[in-house]
Design a protein around this motif. Structure first.
Motif, PDB file in Angstrom:
ATOM      1  N   ARG A 161       0.826  -1.216   0.000  1.00 23.21           N
ATOM      2  CA  ARG A 161       0.000   0.000   0.000  1.00 23.21           C
ATOM      3  C   ARG A 161       0.862   1.269   0.000  1.00 23.21           C
ATOM      4  O   ARG A 161       0.439   2.300  -0.506  1.00 23.21           O
ATOM      5  CB  ARG A 161      -0.962  -0.022   1.183  1.00 23.21           C
ATOM      6  CG  ARG A 161      -2.019  -1.144   1.025  1.00 23.21           C
ATOM      7  CD  ARG A 161      -2.786  -1.397   2.318  1.00 23.21           C
ATOM      8  NE  ARG A 161      -3.583  -0.253   2.709  1.00 23.21           N
ATOM      9  CZ  ARG A 161      -4.778   0.033   2.219  1.00 23.21           C
ATOM     10  NH1 ARG A 161      -5.332  -0.771   1.337  1.00 23.21           N
ATOM     11  NH2 ARG A 161      -5.435   1.092   2.623  1.00 23.21           N
TER      12      ARG A 161
ATOM     13  N   ASN B  45       1.887   2.099  -3.672  1.00 21.48           N
ATOM     14  CA  ASN B  45       0.962   2.846  -4.534  1.00 21.48           C
ATOM     15  C   ASN B  45       0.362   4.047  -3.813  1.00 21.48           C
ATOM     16  O   ASN B  45      -0.612   4.631  -4.286  1.00 21.48           O
ATOM     17  CB  ASN B  45      -0.120   1.952  -5.135  1.00 21.48           C
ATOM     18  CG  ASN B  45      -1.034   1.379  -4.103  1.00 21.48           C
ATOM     19  OD1 ASN B  45      -0.938   1.724  -2.929  1.00 21.48           O
ATOM     20  ND2 ASN B  45      -1.946   0.532  -4.525  1.00 21.48           N
TER      21      ASN B  45
ATOM     22  N   ARG C  10       0.424   7.113  -8.460  1.00 25.04           N
ATOM     23  CA  ARG C  10      -0.512   5.990  -8.307  1.00 25.04           C
ATOM     24  C   ARG C  10      -0.766   5.258  -9.612  1.00 25.04           C
ATOM     25  O   ARG C  10      -0.980   4.060  -9.643  1.00 25.04           O
ATOM     26  CB  ARG C  10      -1.857   6.513  -7.806  1.00 25.04           C
ATOM     27  CG  ARG C  10      -1.982   6.273  -6.383  1.00 25.04           C
ATOM     28  CD  ARG C  10      -3.297   6.552  -5.778  1.00 25.04           C
ATOM     29  NE  ARG C  10      -2.967   6.844  -4.403  1.00 25.04           N
ATOM     30  CZ  ARG C  10      -3.494   7.808  -3.690  1.00 25.04           C
ATOM     31  NH1 ARG C  10      -4.441   8.545  -4.198  1.00 25.04           N
ATOM     32  NH2 ARG C  10      -3.106   7.997  -2.463  1.00 25.04           N
ATOM     33  N   GLN C  11      -0.741   6.033 -10.709  1.00 22.53           N
ATOM     34  CA  GLN C  11      -1.024   5.413 -12.002  1.00 22.53           C
ATOM     35  C   GLN C  11       0.109   4.526 -12.503  1.00 22.53           C
ATOM     36  O   GLN C  11      -0.045   3.837 -13.499  1.00 22.53           O
ATOM     37  CB  GLN C  11      -1.331   6.505 -13.032  1.00 22.53           C
ATOM     38  CG  GLN C  11      -2.665   7.151 -12.760  1.00 22.53           C
ATOM     39  CD  GLN C  11      -3.001   8.220 -13.778  1.00 22.53           C
ATOM     40  OE1 GLN C  11      -2.618   8.122 -14.935  1.00 22.53           O
ATOM     41  NE2 GLN C  11      -3.698   9.247 -13.350  1.00 22.53           N
ATOM     42  N   LYS C  12       1.233   4.554 -11.810  1.00 18.29           N
ATOM     43  CA  LYS C  12       2.342   3.659 -12.173  1.00 18.29           C
ATOM     44  C   LYS C  12       2.075   2.230 -11.712  1.00 18.29           C
ATOM     45  O   LYS C  12       2.792   1.309 -12.095  1.00 18.29           O
ATOM     46  CB  LYS C  12       3.649   4.149 -11.536  1.00 18.29           C
ATOM     47  CG  LYS C  12       4.119   5.467 -12.058  1.00 18.29           C
ATOM     48  CD  LYS C  12       4.721   5.274 -13.430  1.00 18.29           C
ATOM     49  CE  LYS C  12       4.980   6.608 -14.081  1.00 18.29           C
ATOM     50  NZ  LYS C  12       5.446   6.437 -15.462  1.00 18.29           N
ATOM     51  N   THR C  13       1.105   2.082 -10.819  1.00 15.91           N
ATOM     52  CA  THR C  13       0.856   0.762 -10.243  1.00 15.91           C
ATOM     53  C   THR C  13      -0.589   0.345 -10.470  1.00 15.91           C
ATOM     54  O   THR C  13      -1.458   1.184 -10.710  1.00 15.91           O
ATOM     55  CB  THR C  13       1.084   0.766  -8.719  1.00 15.91           C
ATOM     56  OG1 THR C  13       0.035   1.508  -8.102  1.00 15.91           O
ATOM     57  CG2 THR C  13       2.422   1.370  -8.341  1.00 15.91           C
TER      58      THR C  13
ATOM     59  N   MET D  97      -3.241  -2.660  -8.531  1.00 14.52           N
ATOM     60  CA  MET D  97      -3.262  -3.571  -7.388  1.00 14.52           C
ATOM     61  C   MET D  97      -4.325  -4.643  -7.617  1.00 14.52           C
ATOM     62  O   MET D  97      -5.417  -4.356  -8.099  1.00 14.52           O
ATOM     63  CB  MET D  97      -3.600  -2.739  -6.148  1.00 14.52           C
ATOM     64  CG  MET D  97      -3.545  -3.491  -4.868  1.00 14.52           C
ATOM     65  SD  MET D  97      -2.070  -2.973  -3.948  1.00 14.52           S
ATOM     66  CE  MET D  97      -2.590  -3.362  -2.295  1.00 14.52           C
TER      67      MET D  97
ATOM     68  N   PRO E 126       0.279  -0.708 -16.168  1.00 11.13           N
ATOM     69  CA  PRO E 126       1.092  -0.094 -15.113  1.00 11.13           C
ATOM     70  C   PRO E 126       2.558  -0.518 -15.226  1.00 11.13           C
ATOM     71  O   PRO E 126       2.875  -1.501 -15.901  1.00 11.13           O
ATOM     72  CB  PRO E 126       0.483  -0.685 -13.833  1.00 11.13           C
ATOM     73  CG  PRO E 126       0.010  -2.044 -14.258  1.00 11.13           C
ATOM     74  CD  PRO E 126      -0.471  -1.881 -15.685  1.00 11.13           C
TER      75      PRO E 126
END
Ligand code: ADP
Ligand code: MG
Length: 229
Positions: A45, A48, A79-82, A84, A158
Motif C-alpha cells: 500500500r 501505490n 498511483r497510475q504507475k501501479t 493492485m 502499469p
C-alpha cells in the motif's frame, strides 16, 4: 525499475515498516512472504501511496515520491504507475464485467468509450473470459472474478502490478486457475506478489523477500532463500 529507500510507516505507536530498502528490476517477479501482521500489505500500500510513508523514498520509473515533499498531483501520477490486485477482488459489483475494465480506462486514462470497450474485450479474452463480458461479477466464480481483476490491472498498463494474497479468499479448487494466470502475466510485467503459497512463489518468483515485524529479514534469489530454510 523500482527503488525503495529507507521506507518507514507507523500507525500510532505501532512501527509497521522499519527502514525498508529494496530495488526491483524491470520485469522482475518478487514474492513477499512473512507471518500475518508483519507489514506485507502495508508495504504494497505504500508502493501505490494508498498509505503515505512517514519517511523514505520510492521511485517507480520516472515517478518519485519523497516523504518530505509530496504534492497531490504527483501522488495521483505516481498511483497510475501501479495497479493492485486484492485478496477480495474489489470489483464494482453493480457494473458488468466489461465495464469493470473499461471504466477505469475512461476515468483514469481519459480513453474514449469505444476504444476502452474494445480494449477491455481484448484483455477479457486474454484471461479467457470474453464470453462473460456482459454478466455481473456476482454471476462469476471467485476465480473468475479474480481473473477479471487481473485483466483490469493489466489493461491499465502499469509499471508494476501489486498482488496482495490474490488467492487467499478462494476455495482451494479455484486457486490453480488464478495462479496459472498470474504466472503467465508475470513473465511480461514487473510484479510484486504477497503470497502464502510457497510452492507458487518457488515456481514464479525471481527473488523472495522475507519480512518479519516490519523488517526485511532476508532477500535473495528464490532458490537460495527457499532451499536452505
Ligand atoms: P500483513 O499484510 O503482513 O498481514 P499488515 O501490513 O496488514 O500485515 O499489518 C501490519 C500491522 O499494521 C498490523 O499490526 C496491523 O494491525 C497494522 N495496520 C495495518 N493497517 C493499519 C491501519 N490502516 N491502521 C492501523 N493499523 C494498521
Ligand atoms: Mg496482508
Amino acid at each position: 525499475m523500482i527503488e525503495i529507500k529507507n521506507l518507514n510507516k507507523s500507525f500510532g505507536n505501532n512501527k509497521v515498516l522499519k527502514n525498508i530498502n529494496l530495488n526491483i528490476k524491470r520485469n522482475e517477479t518478487i514474492a513477499i512472504i512473512g507471518p500475518s501482521g508483519s507489514g506485507k500489505s502495508t508495504l504494497l500500500r505504500c508502493l501505490n501511496l494508498l498509505e503515505i510513508p512517514d519517511h523514505g523514498e520510492v521511485r517507480i520509473d520516472d515517478s518519485y515520491f519523497n516523504s518530505h515533499h509530496s504534492h497531490k498531483e504527483d501522488t495521483l501520477k505516481f498511483r497510475q504507475k501501479t495497479a493492485m490486485v486484492f485478496q477480495g477482488f474489489h470489483l464494482f459489483q453493480n457494473k458488468k464485467v466489461i465495464d469493470n475494465i473499461a471504466l477505469p480506462l475512461m476515468v483514469v486514462q481519459k480513453m474514449k468509450k469505444d476504444k476502452a470497450l474494445k480494449y477491455a474485450e481484448e484483455f477479457l479474452d486474454m484471461v479467457g473470459l470474453k464470453e462473460k463480458r456482459h454478466v455481473m461479477p456476482q454471476q462469476l466464480s471467485g476465480g473468475q472474478q479474480q481473473r477479471v481483476a487481473i485483466a483490469r490491472a493489466l489493461a491499465l498498463n502499469p509499471s508494476v502490478i501489486l498482488f496482495d494474497e490474490p488467492t487467499s479468499a478462494l476455495d482451494s479448487e479455484l486457486v490453480g486457475e488464478v495462479l496459472d494466470l498470474i504466472k503467465k502475466v508475470s513473465i511480461h510485467t514487473t510484479s510484486v506478489i504477497v503470497t502464502h503459497e510457497i510452492e507458487f512463489a518457488r515456481d514464479v518468483a525471481d527473488r523472495i523477500v522475507f519480512i518479519d515485524e516490519g523488517q526485511i529479514i532476508e532477500v535473495g534469489k528464490t532458490k537460495d532463500i527457499l532451499d536452505h530454510s
